[in-house]
Design a protein around this motif. Structure first.
Motif, PDB file in Angstrom:
ATOM      1  N   ALA A  31      -3.811 -23.513 -22.610  1.00 52.17           N
ATOM      2  CA  ALA A  31      -3.208 -22.425 -22.743  1.00 52.17           C
ATOM      3  C   ALA A  31      -2.608 -22.002 -21.354  1.00 52.17           C
ATOM      4  CB  ALA A  31      -4.044 -21.488 -23.037  1.00 52.17           C
ATOM      5  N   ALA A  32      -3.274 -22.750 -20.069  1.00 55.51           N
ATOM      6  CA  ALA A  32      -2.941 -22.215 -18.830  1.00 55.51           C
ATOM      7  C   ALA A  32      -1.305 -22.637 -18.554  1.00 55.51           C
ATOM      8  CB  ALA A  32      -3.855 -22.574 -17.782  1.00 55.51           C
ATOM      9  N   HIS A  33      -1.252 -23.643 -19.363  1.00 50.54           N
ATOM     10  CA  HIS A  33       0.335 -24.514 -19.292  1.00 50.54           C
ATOM     11  C   HIS A  33       1.355 -24.124 -20.103  1.00 50.54           C
ATOM     12  CE1 HIS A  33      -2.523 -26.593 -16.600  1.00 50.54           C
ATOM     13  NE2 HIS A  33      -1.094 -26.950 -16.035  1.00 50.54           N
ATOM     14  N   ARG A  34       0.995 -22.902 -21.125  1.00 50.25           N
ATOM     15  CA  ARG A  34       2.040 -22.683 -22.261  1.00 50.25           C
ATOM     16  C   ARG A  34       3.305 -22.285 -21.745  1.00 50.25           C
ATOM     17  NH1 ARG A  34      -1.192 -18.379 -20.855  1.00 50.25           N
ATOM     18  NH2 ARG A  34      -0.294 -16.385 -20.832  1.00 50.25           N
ATOM     19  N   ASP A  35       3.644 -21.746 -20.191  1.00 52.49           N
ATOM     20  CA  ASP A  35       4.703 -21.339 -19.891  1.00 52.49           C
ATOM     21  C   ASP A  35       5.527 -22.208 -18.816  1.00 52.49           C
ATOM     22  OD1 ASP A  35       2.807 -20.622 -17.878  1.00 52.49           O
ATOM     23  OD2 ASP A  35       3.602 -18.541 -17.771  1.00 52.49           O
ATOM     24  N   HIS A  36       4.633 -23.332 -18.738  1.00 49.97           N
ATOM     25  CA  HIS A  36       5.440 -24.131 -17.586  1.00 49.97           C
ATOM     26  C   HIS A  36       5.017 -25.812 -17.654  1.00 49.97           C
ATOM     27  CE1 HIS A  36       1.359 -23.412 -15.612  1.00 49.97           C
ATOM     28  NE2 HIS A  36       1.729 -24.511 -14.758  1.00 49.97           N
ATOM     29  N   LEU A  37       5.909 -26.412 -17.057  1.00 47.51           N
ATOM     30  CA  LEU A  37       5.603 -27.931 -16.764  1.00 47.51           C
ATOM     31  C   LEU A  37       4.938 -28.225 -15.554  1.00 47.51           C
ATOM     32  CD1 LEU A  37       8.656 -29.668 -18.392  1.00 47.51           C
ATOM     33  CD2 LEU A  37       6.619 -28.985 -19.600  1.00 47.51           C
ATOM     34  N   HIS A  38       3.717 -28.447 -15.313  1.00 42.85           N
ATOM     35  CA  HIS A  38       3.303 -28.799 -14.111  1.00 42.85           C
ATOM     36  C   HIS A  38       3.436 -30.281 -13.606  1.00 42.85           C
ATOM     37  CE1 HIS A  38      -0.191 -29.270 -10.786  1.00 42.85           C
ATOM     38  NE2 HIS A  38      -0.204 -30.383 -11.397  1.00 42.85           N
ATOM     39  N   VAL A  39       3.793 -30.566 -12.573  1.00 43.29           N
ATOM     40  CA  VAL A  39       4.217 -31.889 -12.248  1.00 43.29           C
ATOM     41  C   VAL A  39       3.560 -32.245 -10.964  1.00 43.29           C
ATOM     42  CG1 VAL A  39       6.269 -32.556 -13.653  1.00 43.29           C
ATOM     43  CG2 VAL A  39       6.661 -31.435 -11.401  1.00 43.29           C
ATOM     44  N   ASP A  40       3.004 -33.355 -10.557  1.00 45.85           N
ATOM     45  CA  ASP A  40       2.292 -33.475  -9.139  1.00 45.85           C
ATOM     46  C   ASP A  40       2.454 -34.937  -8.921  1.00 45.85           C
ATOM     47  OD1 ASP A  40      -0.239 -34.653  -9.519  1.00 45.85           O
ATOM     48  OD2 ASP A  40      -1.005 -32.764 -10.246  1.00 45.85           O
ATOM     49  N   MET A  41       2.188 -35.205  -7.463  1.00 49.00           N
ATOM     50  CA  MET A  41       2.045 -36.694  -7.113  1.00 49.00           C
ATOM     51  C   MET A  41       0.694 -36.772  -6.577  1.00 49.00           C
ATOM     52  SD  MET A  41       4.734 -38.158  -8.101  1.00 49.00           S
ATOM     53  CE  MET A  41       4.953 -39.617  -7.114  1.00 49.00           C
ATOM     54  N   GLY A  42      -0.321 -36.447  -7.331  1.00 49.32           N
ATOM     55  CA  GLY A  42      -1.782 -36.687  -6.929  1.00 49.32           C
ATOM     56  C   GLY A  42      -2.105 -38.115  -7.323  1.00 49.32           C
ATOM     57  N   LEU A  43      -3.344 -38.479  -7.133  1.00 49.14           N
ATOM     58  CA  LEU A  43      -3.888 -39.642  -7.211  1.00 49.14           C
ATOM     59  C   LEU A  43      -3.904 -40.166  -8.527  1.00 49.14           C
ATOM     60  CD1 LEU A  43      -6.402 -40.067  -4.252  1.00 49.14           C
ATOM     61  CD2 LEU A  43      -4.127 -41.039  -4.367  1.00 49.14           C
ATOM     62  N   PHE A  44      -4.133 -39.289  -9.286  1.00 48.63           N
ATOM     63  CA  PHE A  44      -4.431 -39.710 -10.779  1.00 48.63           C
ATOM     64  C   PHE A  44      -2.955 -39.739 -11.768  1.00 48.63           C
ATOM     65  CE2 PHE A  44      -7.979 -36.995  -9.536  1.00 48.63           C
ATOM     66  CZ  PHE A  44      -8.803 -37.967  -9.621  1.00 48.63           C
ATOM     67  N   ARG A  45      -3.195 -40.529 -12.813  1.00 46.35           N
ATOM     68  CA  ARG A  45      -1.821 -40.617 -13.758  1.00 46.35           C
ATOM     69  C   ARG A  45      -2.478 -39.861 -15.019  1.00 46.35           C
ATOM     70  NH1 ARG A  45       2.900 -43.192 -12.311  1.00 46.35           N
ATOM     71  NH2 ARG A  45       3.818 -42.420 -14.403  1.00 46.35           N
ATOM     72  N   MET A  46      -1.576 -38.679 -15.463  1.00 47.29           N
ATOM     73  CA  MET A  46      -1.790 -37.944 -16.619  1.00 47.29           C
ATOM     74  C   MET A  46      -0.617 -37.611 -17.290  1.00 47.29           C
ATOM     75  SD  MET A  46      -4.966 -35.620 -17.630  1.00 47.29           S
ATOM     76  CE  MET A  46      -4.853 -34.579 -16.053  1.00 47.29           C
TER      77      MET A  46
END
Ligand SMILES: [Zn+2]
Length: 171
Positions: A154-169
């Motif tokens: 639900a915390a992401h219902r209004d956006h796409l979070h994209v990042d370049m951290g170490l994990f892939r998801m």
């Protein structure tokens, strides 16, 4: 430096930032301020070079092809709610990628004809805007290490979070 050389061949307009400590425990190193690309941004944002380079790939290979496929026109503006925030992940002790300006929260898009596509409003639908957002989400997963959208929580219902951290998801 290799990363900045890669950016030099992209349409990104940016300035390199001096290392700084804008908030306690969140020093910023090797960051840029991105002003524009092939798209305008709702506001300029601070980013790591890897995130900026991933964005350039995403724009060229996912975002604009999706807009052409669904709407027959390009995205002119990308709306976001920021990249840098000195904080942990909500509900967790782990440091957010936002704490090092290595993440961007994308909330919507504006097409050449002025139409606005909103993650909050259009993700749950079944029309062309929803189809566009799913193409964008899938394409983001190819460019960024992590892509989280409304189907994640639900915390992401209004956006796409994209990042370049170490994990892939990709959720
Ligand atoms: Zn985020």
């Amino acid at each position: 430096m290799l990363c900045q050389q890669a950016l030099a061949t992209s349409p990104l307009r940016y300035t390199a930032l001096a290392d700084s400590n804008p908030a306690a425990d969140c020093p910023l190193e090797n960051t840029l301020r991105v002003q524009a690309s092939g798209v305008r941004f709702s506001s300029s944002f601070i980013t790591t070079c890897p995130l900026a380079a991933a964005f350039a790939l995403f724009e060229q290979h996912a975002l604009q092809p999706a807009a052409q496929e669904v709407f027959g026109q390009p995205v002119m503006q990308l709306e976001h709610v920021g990249s840098f925030a000195c904080r942990t992940i909500a509900g967790s002790q782990r440091r957010s990628q936002h704490a090092s300006a290595n993440a961007l929260d994308i909330t919507g898009f504006r097409l050449r004809d002025g139409r606005r596509i909103s993650v909050l409003r259009d993700w749950p639908g079944e029309g062309d805007a929803a189809r566009f957002l799913r193409l964008v989400h899938n394409g983001a997963c190819d460019s960024f290490n992590v892509t989280l959208g409304p189907q994640y929580n639900a915390a992401h219902r209004d956006h796409l979070h994209v990042d370049m951290g170490l994990f892939r998801m990709c959720r």
